[in-house]
Design a protein around this motif. Structure first.
Motif, PDB file in Angstrom:
ATOM      1  N   GLN A   1     -70.494  28.108  19.371  1.00  0.00           N
ATOM      2  CA  GLN A   1     -69.703  28.337  18.899  1.00  0.00           C
ATOM      3  C   GLN A   1     -68.560  28.291  20.459  1.00  0.00           C
ATOM      4  O   GLN A   1     -68.303  29.948  20.248  1.00  0.00           O
ATOM      5  N   ARG A   2     -67.132  28.343  20.636  1.00  0.00           N
ATOM      6  CA  ARG A   2     -66.425  28.282  21.855  1.00  0.00           C
ATOM      7  C   ARG A   2     -65.285  27.732  21.448  1.00  0.00           C
ATOM      8  O   ARG A   2     -65.010  26.551  21.205  1.00  0.00           O
ATOM      9  N   LEU A   3     -64.339  28.418  20.678  1.00  0.00           N
ATOM     10  CA  LEU A   3     -63.253  28.315  20.252  1.00  0.00           C
ATOM     11  C   LEU A   3     -62.182  28.281  21.877  1.00  0.00           C
ATOM     12  O   LEU A   3     -61.628  29.330  21.838  1.00  0.00           O
ATOM     13  N   LEU A   4     -61.476  27.361  22.136  1.00  0.00           N
ATOM     14  CA  LEU A   4     -60.311  27.725  23.260  1.00  0.00           C
ATOM     15  C   LEU A   4     -58.719  27.060  22.748  1.00  0.00           C
ATOM     16  O   LEU A   4     -58.626  26.001  21.439  1.00  0.00           O
ATOM     17  N   TYR A   5     -57.878  28.093  22.616  1.00  0.00           N
ATOM     18  CA  TYR A   5     -56.598  27.972  22.476  1.00  0.00           C
ATOM     19  C   TYR A   5     -55.916  28.207  23.236  1.00  0.00           C
ATOM     20  O   TYR A   5     -55.240  29.227  23.674  1.00  0.00           O
ATOM     21  N   LYS A   6     -54.722  27.103  23.364  1.00  0.00           N
ATOM     22  CA  LYS A   6     -53.689  27.187  24.376  1.00  0.00           C
ATOM     23  C   LYS A   6     -54.250  27.618  25.827  1.00  0.00           C
ATOM     24  O   LYS A   6     -53.902  28.417  26.495  1.00  0.00           O
ATOM     25  N   GLY A   7     -55.677  27.267  25.950  1.00  0.00           N
ATOM     26  CA  GLY A   7     -56.515  27.892  28.068  1.00  0.00           C
ATOM     27  C   GLY A   7     -57.214  28.624  27.664  1.00  0.00           C
ATOM     28  O   GLY A   7     -58.065  28.992  28.644  1.00  0.00           O
ATOM     29  N   LYS A   8     -57.422  29.419  27.068  1.00  0.00           N
ATOM     30  CA  LYS A   8     -58.188  30.614  26.622  1.00  0.00           C
ATOM     31  C   LYS A   8     -59.118  30.745  25.292  1.00  0.00           C
ATOM     32  O   LYS A   8     -58.905  29.960  24.615  1.00  0.00           O
ATOM     33  N   GLU A   9     -60.311  31.283  25.705  1.00  0.00           N
ATOM     34  CA  GLU A   9     -61.153  31.240  24.582  1.00  0.00           C
ATOM     35  C   GLU A   9     -60.887  32.573  24.056  1.00  0.00           C
ATOM     36  O   GLU A   9     -60.884  33.776  24.465  1.00  0.00           O
TER      37      GLU A   9
ATOM     38  N   LEU B   1     -66.007  27.935   9.006  1.00  0.00           N
ATOM     39  CA  LEU B   1     -65.709  26.735   8.800  1.00  0.00           C
ATOM     40  C   LEU B   1     -66.382  25.371   9.309  1.00  0.00           C
ATOM     41  O   LEU B   1     -66.611  24.446   9.327  1.00  0.00           O
ATOM     42  N   MET B   2     -66.278  25.530  10.367  1.00  0.00           N
ATOM     43  CA  MET B   2     -66.234  24.536  11.544  1.00  0.00           C
ATOM     44  C   MET B   2     -68.150  24.265  11.484  1.00  0.00           C
ATOM     45  O   MET B   2     -68.928  23.423  11.817  1.00  0.00           O
ATOM     46  N   SER B   3     -68.761  25.473  11.102  1.00  0.00           N
ATOM     47  CA  SER B   3     -70.266  25.635  11.256  1.00  0.00           C
ATOM     48  C   SER B   3     -70.596  24.317  10.181  1.00  0.00           C
ATOM     49  O   SER B   3     -71.247  23.202  10.287  1.00  0.00           O
ATOM     50  N   LEU B   4     -69.759  24.697   9.245  1.00  0.00           N
ATOM     51  CA  LEU B   4     -70.799  23.585   7.828  1.00  0.00           C
ATOM     52  C   LEU B   4     -69.985  22.013   8.778  1.00  0.00           C
ATOM     53  O   LEU B   4     -70.586  21.283   8.041  1.00  0.00           O
ATOM     54  N   MET B   5     -69.515  21.619   9.703  1.00  0.00           N
ATOM     55  CA  MET B   5     -68.792  20.632   9.547  1.00  0.00           C
ATOM     56  C   MET B   5     -69.927  20.202  10.677  1.00  0.00           C
ATOM     57  O   MET B   5     -70.058  18.465  10.837  1.00  0.00           O
TER      58      MET B   5
ATOM     59  N   CYS C   1     -62.458  15.139  16.091  1.00  0.00           N
ATOM     60  CA  CYS C   1     -61.399  14.949  15.375  1.00  0.00           C
ATOM     61  C   CYS C   1     -61.770  15.360  14.402  1.00  0.00           C
ATOM     62  O   CYS C   1     -61.384  14.435  13.310  1.00  0.00           O
ATOM     63  N   HIS C   2     -61.532  16.984  13.852  1.00  0.00           N
ATOM     64  CA  HIS C   2     -61.216  17.295  12.735  1.00  0.00           C
ATOM     65  C   HIS C   2     -59.805  18.361  11.936  1.00  0.00           C
ATOM     66  O   HIS C   2     -59.532  18.636  12.595  1.00  0.00           O
ATOM     67  N   HIS C   3     -59.377  17.761  10.830  1.00  0.00           N
ATOM     68  CA  HIS C   3     -58.276  17.930  10.477  1.00  0.00           C
ATOM     69  C   HIS C   3     -58.760  19.614   9.848  1.00  0.00           C
ATOM     70  O   HIS C   3     -59.484  19.407   9.012  1.00  0.00           O
ATOM     71  N   ILE C   4     -57.978  20.725   9.653  1.00  0.00           N
ATOM     72  CA  ILE C   4     -58.619  22.224   8.772  1.00  0.00           C
ATOM     73  C   ILE C   4     -57.667  22.691   8.217  1.00  0.00           C
ATOM     74  O   ILE C   4     -56.918  23.009   8.734  1.00  0.00           O
TER      75      ILE C   4
ATOM     76  N   LEU D   1     -62.992  23.122  19.981  1.00  0.00           N
ATOM     77  CA  LEU D   1     -64.770  23.474  20.257  1.00  0.00           C
ATOM     78  C   LEU D   1     -65.265  22.829  20.802  1.00  0.00           C
ATOM     79  O   LEU D   1     -65.571  21.756  20.345  1.00  0.00           O
ATOM     80  N   LEU D   2     -65.915  23.453  21.616  1.00  0.00           N
ATOM     81  CA  LEU D   2     -67.087  23.320  22.824  1.00  0.00           C
ATOM     82  C   LEU D   2     -68.615  24.451  21.968  1.00  0.00           C
ATOM     83  O   LEU D   2     -68.339  25.425  21.926  1.00  0.00           O
ATOM     84  N   GLU D   3     -69.037  23.661  22.724  1.00  0.00           N
ATOM     85  CA  GLU D   3     -70.766  24.637  22.506  1.00  0.00           C
ATOM     86  C   GLU D   3     -71.298  25.111  23.245  1.00  0.00           C
ATOM     87  O   GLU D   3     -70.344  24.860  25.021  1.00  0.00           O
ATOM     88  N   ASP D   4     -71.598  26.575  23.012  1.00  0.00           N
ATOM     89  CA  ASP D   4     -72.051  27.324  24.784  1.00  0.00           C
ATOM     90  C   ASP D   4     -72.534  26.649  25.738  1.00  0.00           C
ATOM     91  O   ASP D   4     -73.486  26.538  25.020  1.00  0.00           O
TER      92      ASP D   4
END
Length: 159
Positions: A98-106, A86-90, A69-72, A126-129
């Motif tokens: 990367q696949r970003l999901l917010y409220k259940g939607k990509e 930013l997440m690629s740096l971390m 878990c990261h805090h950005i 954040l999920l890996e493709d």
């Protein structure tokens, strides 16, 4: 038996205060629960937004991966593509992986955080493709050298 109480909603006398000159004016301070107002360039009178000093609101997001878990902290007007950078740096994952999901939607790279409704302390997954993950497994496997090329009549053999 359940007893219900009636709740009286009283209307704020702000309209009479404005007419008499005692109410909230445009750009006045927010003391005593008064609402700040501003006039937009189109001439519309709207409630003033609370922003940081530089005009850009900074929000903190909780980015959860499978194991971490990261805090950005990022500007609210940023895109999901900028968040991926930013997440690629971390995490070390390329933004394309990367696949970003917010409220259940990509979410797509061009979507803005504030337009989707992301606010402070919200969680983004954040999920890996899966296609990239499968490709990595095929490349790393020892049987990958012996896979036949589609459309060719030969096979690679290691001696």
């Amino acid at each position: 038996m359940m007893k219900l109480r009636s709740i009286k909603f009283c209307r704020n006398n702000s309209s009479t205060k404005l007419a008499s000159g005692g109410g909230a004016a445009v750009g006045s301070s927010n003391k005593g629960g008064e609402i700040k107002w501003e006039v937009r360039p189109g001439g519309m009178l709207v409630q003033k937004r609370e922003c940081a000093e530089n005009g850009e609101e900074i929000i903190t997001l909780r980015i959860s991966t499978v194991s971490q878990c990261h805090h950005i902290s990022i500007q609210a007007t940023s895109t999901f593509g900028e968040l991926k950078m930013l997440m690629s740096l971390m995490t070390g994952l390329d933004p394309k992986e990367q696949r970003l999901l917010y409220k259940g939607k990509e979410r797509e790279d061009y979507e803005y955080l504030h337009m989707v409704g992301v606010s402070d302390k919200d969680k983004v997954l954040l999920l890996e493709d899966p296609a990239v993950k499968e490709r990595k497994l095929l490349i790393d496997s020892p049987a990958a050298d012996q896979v036949a090329v589609v459309g060719a009549s030969y096979r690679t053999i290691r001696v």
